[in-house]
Write an enzyme that holds these catalytic residues in place. Sequence first.
Site, PDB file in Angstrom:
ATOM      1  N   LYS A  56     -12.136   0.156  -1.591  1.00  0.00           N
ATOM      2  CA  LYS A  56     -10.928   0.728  -2.553  1.00  0.00           C
ATOM      3  C   LYS A  56     -11.398   0.655  -3.764  1.00  0.00           C
ATOM      4  O   LYS A  56     -12.270   1.634  -4.370  1.00  0.00           O
ATOM      5  CB  LYS A  56      -9.592  -0.084  -2.185  1.00  0.00           C
ATOM      6  CG  LYS A  56      -9.241   0.106  -1.057  1.00  0.00           C
ATOM      7  CD  LYS A  56      -7.871  -0.533  -0.582  1.00  0.00           C
ATOM      8  CE  LYS A  56      -7.294  -0.232   0.758  1.00  0.00           C
ATOM      9  NZ  LYS A  56      -8.225  -0.899   1.840  1.00  0.00           N
ATOM     10  N   SER A  81       0.734  -1.304   0.037  1.00  0.00           N
ATOM     11  CA  SER A  81       0.087   0.137   0.212  1.00  0.00           C
ATOM     12  C   SER A  81       0.729   1.305   0.076  1.00  0.00           C
ATOM     13  O   SER A  81       0.273   2.384  -0.339  1.00  0.00           O
ATOM     14  CB  SER A  81      -0.895  -0.040   1.206  1.00  0.00           C
ATOM     15  OG  SER A  81      -0.075  -0.014   2.510  1.00  0.00           O
ATOM     16  N   HIS A 131      -5.434  -4.049  -2.239  1.00  0.00           N
ATOM     17  CA  HIS A 131      -5.221  -2.818  -3.512  1.00  0.00           C
ATOM     18  C   HIS A 131      -4.907  -3.422  -4.895  1.00  0.00           C
ATOM     19  O   HIS A 131      -4.774  -2.718  -6.122  1.00  0.00           O
ATOM     20  CB  HIS A 131      -3.910  -2.266  -3.080  1.00  0.00           C
ATOM     21  CG  HIS A 131      -3.979  -1.119  -1.907  1.00  0.00           C
ATOM     22  ND1 HIS A 131      -4.414   0.005  -1.830  1.00  0.00           N
ATOM     23  CD2 HIS A 131      -3.834  -1.571  -0.629  1.00  0.00           C
ATOM     24  CE1 HIS A 131      -4.509   0.226  -0.560  1.00  0.00           C
ATOM     25  NE2 HIS A 131      -4.057  -0.595  -0.038  1.00  0.00           N
TER      26      HIS A 131
END
Length: 398
Positions: free
Chosen positions: A232, A173, A201
């Site tokens: 996300k 990240s 992610h």
Amino acid sequence: MQDAWSTYLAERAAMQRHSGRWRHRSARRIGDGIRDFAGNDYLGLARDPRLAEAQAEGARRYGAGARASHLVSGHLEVHEALEQSLAALTGRPASLLFSTGYMANLGTLQALCDADTRVFQDRLNHASLIDGARLAGARSRRFHHGDLRDLERLLARAPDDGRRLVVSDGVFSMDGDVADIEGLAATSARHGAWLMVDDAHGLGVLGEQGDGRVGRAHGIERVPVLVGTLGKALGSAGAFVAGSETLIEHLIQFARPYVYTTAQPPGVAAATLKALELLKAEPERRDRLRALIRCFRGEATTLGLPLAASSTPIQPLVLGNSPRVMAWAAWLAERGLAVGAIREPTVPPGQARLRITLSAAHTDADLDALLEALADCQARDALTVRETDKEMGREASP
């Protein structure tokens, strides 16, 4: 007793401020003109009106809240449908919803590990993975970032006296680099270890179908434990664990953050189902994101900016020290640009950075504004250094 607590809180606050690590929040209003290069809305779905309408319809149908935990009466048909869709996306037999990614990692590690478990983690893993192993009481070792030889060494030296679990982020990240899933899986298999990957992610961004860094390309035999988040690239909230039916049933029985938490609001689940539908129907979002990444990296390289080696939407500029990072972030804010200013202890000493994140929702004008502002930051930074040298009587060399 109250005075002792007040003293303790004041001392910790003073230490945090003195170290330059003080964190603060700023309440933003939607439509305030700020260009957001700090969030994780990689596909631009968070403000898509179709997700908002799906969430509203879900709330109208099921209520604003689930009213109970999944194991009491809070597990609704919309949750069941979402779990099935997430399992299908990742190529796993089953999945299990959690309220947050932090809870998913804590719950999974707490349910799988105990004092007889040996856990091997990448040094740059997310805090929730580190905390999960600690709370489980597992015997943990951390291998050098992305270093399969170091992982091999640790596994080979560890006593073969119990279960072994190798844990890694799929996309890191703070650096934006990707894990070598093939290497991790092969190394884990050689030593009889399971592999757990948090693909927070990568999900929605990577993979042919947006199935992530792991997804279908690395099946359940290679990666038995897969974690993904919904807040996300998918634009909603929550998280899930995907794996075998046996694994999921184990988590239902023993993962305390799952057992003792009210289920996810049904409207959020409905919005996530819509996001999965759009993920499949609109691959052009990922195409747009990849184009923006290529453009940004090309222009940033031309400017001589200190880019990290990342091919993902996370594009860090490593500036070194906290005061410099905070100065650049403030200069960017003056021009209406929000970026992440990341300092110790989130990153190692000397690795403070601007964490720039790109989204398919960014326009060409947004990217141009960012690059122009970064060039200005670079010029102001150089001027500041020269002025500081003069004030200290050390004229900079030509």
